[in-house]
Design an enzyme around this catalytic site. Structure first.
Site, PDB file in Angstrom:
ATOM      1  CB  THR A 119      -0.912   0.059   1.210  1.00 15.83           C
ATOM      2  OG1 THR A 119      -1.357   1.289   1.428  1.00 15.83           O
ATOM      3  CG2 THR A 119      -0.119  -0.430   2.582  1.00 15.83           C
ATOM      4  CG  ASP A 120      -1.181   4.913  -0.826  1.00 16.13           C
ATOM      5  OD1 ASP A 120      -1.551   4.276   0.315  1.00 16.13           O
ATOM      6  OD2 ASP A 120      -1.888   6.069  -1.290  1.00 16.13           O
ATOM      7  CD  GLU A 121      -2.972   3.748   4.864  1.00 12.30           C
ATOM      8  OE1 GLU A 121      -2.738   3.928   5.986  1.00 12.30           O
ATOM      9  OE2 GLU A 121      -4.270   3.533   4.492  1.00 12.30           O
ATOM     10  CE1 TYR A 143      -3.454  -2.469   5.874  1.00  9.53           C
ATOM     11  CE2 TYR A 143      -3.135  -0.011   5.258  1.00  9.53           C
ATOM     12  CZ  TYR A 143      -3.441  -1.461   4.919  1.00  9.53           C
ATOM     13  OH  TYR A 143      -3.529  -1.519   3.730  1.00  9.53           O
ATOM     14  CE  LYS A 147      -0.389  -4.823   3.061  1.00  5.87           C
ATOM     15  NZ  LYS A 147      -0.743  -5.895   2.735  1.00  5.87           N
TER      16      LYS A 147
END
Ligand code: NAD
Length: 304
Positions: A119-121, A143, A147
């Site tokens: 994810t971009d997060e 979260y 990741k």
């Protein structure tokens, strides 16, 4: 080709399984634990598809499935930031321990592709400009931290064990079959019911919205043509503030934007994400579904 898709009963995974069955002749096995986020009925009945209910941390089961797979695409994860703020343990288990279990099985049995869906997060927030794949990982919520841990683990298995890992980092997805706890389905359902639309803070947080089918096509491009050990950002370039998204939903549903209500901000709420996507574009991928078109399809799906 035998493809093992983990987490395939979730939002993006179920759209991806459908896409693969429609566009390739692969035999697809979906492994999914059917957590609160998984829905067996999101998956199609198809002669080249079988469903196995189980957990990616179950080494014996994972061994069995990876042994008969040529390739693995891992979507399985705890995915809701708000839940990770309430407690990170299930996130560590699925998002890190689960990935380690899959990677160990890939070493043991050999696969010719291991796609880790990220994810971009993992990059954290960015005030201006765009993140490239070489930027530092500075996750700001539990979260995203799990990741990022999974990304590092997957890369290390490429270097140490030669597992042909490719990683995709996509921006926010939207479209059919998303859990109603997520922003766009929640807003659509509530707007239709005439309920208030809760928006964190002042609604100025910016996300880049990618229609789920565009992401599924990108994952396929990376699975097929990506370079082993490489990371690929996936994003439409279409940035919107949360308040703009809420207003667009009101318009698409035919509801008043007076339903929008600002609520206390999420702690550690990232202000903006944006991705530079030259690398995936070099593989020939382009987004095809504009935000308004994707939103109209989502509204049809959730209210149809
Ligand atoms: P989701 O929550 O809708 O689906 C996750 C699926 O994984 C569910 O079906 C769940 O049952 C399954 N699962 C969870 N833990 C498992 C375990 N231990 N073993 C087996 N199955 C398990 O998530 P999503 O939105 O479809 O996201 C899929 C992937 O894409 C995730 O890895 C997420 O980090 C990533 N991602 C999502 C977005 C987005 O906007 N939704 C954006 C970027 C990246």
């Amino acid at each position: 080709m035998e493809l093992l898709v983990t987490g395939g009963a979730g939002f993006i995974g179920s759209n991806y399984v459908r896409h693969v069955l429609e566009t390739t002749d692969a035999e697809v096995t979906t492994l999914d634990a059917l957590t609160y986020a998984g829905d067996r009925s999101s998956l199609p009945e198809h002669e080249r598809h079988r469903f196995v209910e189980g957990d990616i941390t179950d080494r014996a089961l994972v061994d069995d499935l990876v042994a008969s797979a040529d390739q693995v695409v891992n979507f399985a994860a705890e995915s809701h930031v708000d839940r990770s703020i309430d407690g990170a343990t299930p996130f560590v288990r699925s998002n890190i321990e689960g990935v380690a279990t899959l990677l160990d099985a890939a070493v043991e049995h050999g696969v010719d592709r291991f796609v880790q869906i990220s994810t971009d997060e993992v990059y954290g927030e960015i005030e201006s400009g765009e993140f490239t794949e070489e930027d530092r990982l500075e996750p700001r919520n539990p979260y995203a931290a799990t990741k990022a841990g999974a990304d590092l683990l997957a890369r290390s298995y490429h270097v140490t064990h030669g597992v042909p890992v490719v990683i995709t980092r996509s921006s926010n997805n939207f479209g059919p079959r998303q859990h109603p706890e997520k922003l766009i389905p929640k807003l659509i359902r509530r707007a239709d019911a005439g309920e208030t639309l809760p928006i964190y803070g002042d609604g100025s947080n910016v996300r880049e919205w990618t229609y789920v089918d565009d992401n599924c096509r990108a994952v396929e491009v990376v699975r097929r043509d990506g370079a082993a050990g490489e990371i690929y950002n996936i994003g439409s370039g279409d940035e919107r503030t949360n308040i703009e998204v809420a207003r667009a939903v009101c318009e698409a549903v035919g509801a008043s934007d007076e339903l929008i209500e600002f609520v206390e901000d999420r702690p550690g709420h990232d202000q903006r994400y944006a991705l530079e996507t030259a690398r995936i574009r070099d593989l020939g991928w382009r987004p095809e579904v504009a935000f308004d078109e994707g939103l109209a399809r989502a509204v049809d799906y959730y209210l149809g």
